[in-house]
Design an enzyme around this catalytic site. Structure first.
Site: not given
Ligand code: GDP
Ligand code: IMO
Ligand code: MG
Length: 419
Positions: A12, A15, A39-40, A221
């Site tokens: 998270d 990415k 979840g991206h 991840q």
């Molecule tokens: P990922 O799994 O690495 O793609 O990240 P996620 O999408 O799960 O979580 C990142 C969250 O931060 C999302 O809700 C993005 O919309 C948000 N986000 C990304 N870059 C920024 C930033 O620079 N500032 C803020 N406030 N939110 C951001």
């Molecule tokens: P993105 O790509 C954050 C975490 C789960 C749990 C552990 C194992 O959005 O960054 P699993 O279901 O993979 O067997 O769970 O890994 N986890 C993540 N945490 N971002 C993710 O993906 C994750 N994918 C798995 O919360 O701790």
């Molecule tokens: Mg994510």
């Protein structure tokens, strides 16, 4: 230049947003591991897209997106993702989405097994319950169902029967769960297979015809969720590090020129496991609210803490990172003091080498003065408040990797280049 993007913390890191930005300069975007535990998020003109299986590059019409052999694919989730993108007017067809014939299928018994094992475990992992671990277990134990098996009715029937035979007795004897009937799964999944068939291709052959193109690898991840290098056993079940990008995609004939590590300007984690800089109380609430720190896949509240530069430095080495992209700098606006962990202590002693267990580790912090304005409006590094530049420069010096891009808001355009 071919580019690999990986997370440097516990996932998270942002990415999805970085991939959306970088893929302007690439032709093919490839997922190489993980599944719909990811979840991206990409935010464009106020509309939020959350990708679980399809690479975040799909929003740009001229890009081809590929789901590699290293990914585990829940067909229901993939088809739902395709449908909802189409409903938003995004082009998704076998021309711009390719699914590896060797990716493994997440079956309903994987999801149930994931949930049942979590329930029974003394030490819970806090998985996403998407069946990821059990699907990879079947892949390794050679009873998995690949997409190429899935679309062949005879092979699918044979493999499904064989699997149910074994799994139903485990379900009943170990978990007291009634199990699954062959008919209950087969008919429904045959229909899903028919719909997925046009997207399935032999990716190494396809990629070879495209070898002059520029590839962008979308890691899922983060490094400390990696099966080998993460905080085991509180990890995911795949290899998330940059060196798996070629194996997990079947792209052995190219070399990545850039390896970009994405890091949040603080740290978050979802699920169980050690987290040395974790915060409680008012700072936890601050980060959770200001950073909207709720999981993009499960909606669970994320644990939050200060940036951990000991971890970041290690992640940079493990992934051979050539550049860092730092996200969510705007979330630090208006803090009086910002902390960064620069060492670990066990008891009163500084830990000299990286500990095998982060459980009883205490962070040693360096404090930085905060800035009292919003950085979201800036598009040039030189315009940022002095304190923000000081914080970013310190991270760069400590980790010894240049920070090339800084994200200052969730919107596509909220980025600034440092170099
Ligand atoms: P990922 O799994 O690495 O793609 O990240 P996620 O999408 O799960 O979580 C990142 C969250 O931060 C999302 O809700 C993005 O919309 C948000 N986000 C990304 N870059 C920024 C930033 O620079 N500032 C803020 N406030 N939110 C951001
Ligand atoms: P993105 O790509 C954050 C975490 C789960 C749990 C552990 C194992 O959005 O960054 P699993 O279901 O993979 O067997 O769970 O890994 N986890 C993540 N945490 N971002 C993710 O993906 C994750 N994918 C798995 O919360 O701790
Ligand atoms: Mg994510």
């Amino acid at each position: 230049m071919n580019t690999v993007v990986v997370g440097l913390q516990w996932g998270d890191e942002g990415k999805g947003k970085i991939i959306d930005f970088l893929c302007k300069n690439s032709d093919v975007v490839v997922r190489f591991q993980g599944g719909n535990n990811a979840g991206h998020t990409v935010v464009i003109k106020g509309k939020k897209f959350i990708f679980h299986l399809i690479p975040s590059g799909i929003l740009r019409e001229d890009k081809v997106c590929a789901i590699g052999n290293g990914v585990v694919v829940d067909p229901k989730v993939l088809l739902t993702e395709i449908d909802s993108l189409k409903e938003c007017g995004i082009k998704v067809s076998p021309d711009n989405l390719k699914l590896s014939a060797h990716a493994h299928i997440v079956m309903p018994y994987h999801r149930i097994m994931d949930a049942l094992r979590e329930q029974k475990r003394f030490q819970k992992i806090g998985t996403t319950k998407r069946g990821i671990g059990p699907c990879y277990m079947d892949k390794v134990s050679r009873c998995g169902i690949r997409t190429v098996d899935f679309i062949n009715p005879r092979v699918f029937a044979f493999k499904l029967k064989d699997n149910l035979n074994e799994k139903n007795s485990i379900f009943k004897k170990v978990y007291g769960f009634k199990g699954f009937s062959f008919e209950g799964i087969y008919e429904e999944y045959r229909l899903l297979a028919r719909r997925l068939k046009p997207y399935i291709c032999d990716l190494p052959t396809y990629f070879y015809t495209q070898k002059k193109k520029k590839f962008l690898f979308e890691g899922a991840q983060g490094t400390f969720l990696d099966l080998d290098f993460g905080t085991y056993p509180f990890v995911t079940s795949s290899s998330v590090v940059s060196s798996n990008s070629l194996v997990g995609s079947g792209l052995s004939f190219i070399r990545p020129g850039k390896i970009i590590g994405v890091a949040k300007s603080y740290t978050t984690r979802v699920g169980e496991g050690p987290f040395p800089t974790e915060l409680k109380g008012k700072f936890l609430n601050y980060f959770r609210q200001k950073g909207v720190e709720f999981g993009a896949t499960t909606g669970r509240p994320r644990r939050c803490g200060w940036i951990d530069l000991v971890l970041l430095k290690r992640a940079a080495i493990i992934n051979n990172v050539t550049e860092i992209n730092l996200t969510k700098m705007d979330v630090l606006d208006n803090l009086k003091t910002i902390k960064a962990c620069i060492d670990y202590k066990r008891g009163s002693r500084i830990v000299s080498s990286f500990p095998s267990d982060l459980n009883r580790i205490k962070p040693v912090y360096k404090e930085f003065p905060g800035w009292q304005e919003s950085v979201s409006k800036f598009r040039k590094f030189s315009d940022l408040p002095r304190e923000a530049k000081q914080y970013i420069n310190f991270i760069e010096d400590f980790v010894k990797v240049k920070i090339s891009l800084i994200s200052v808001g969730e919107k596509r355009e909220s980025v600034l280049k440092k170099c």
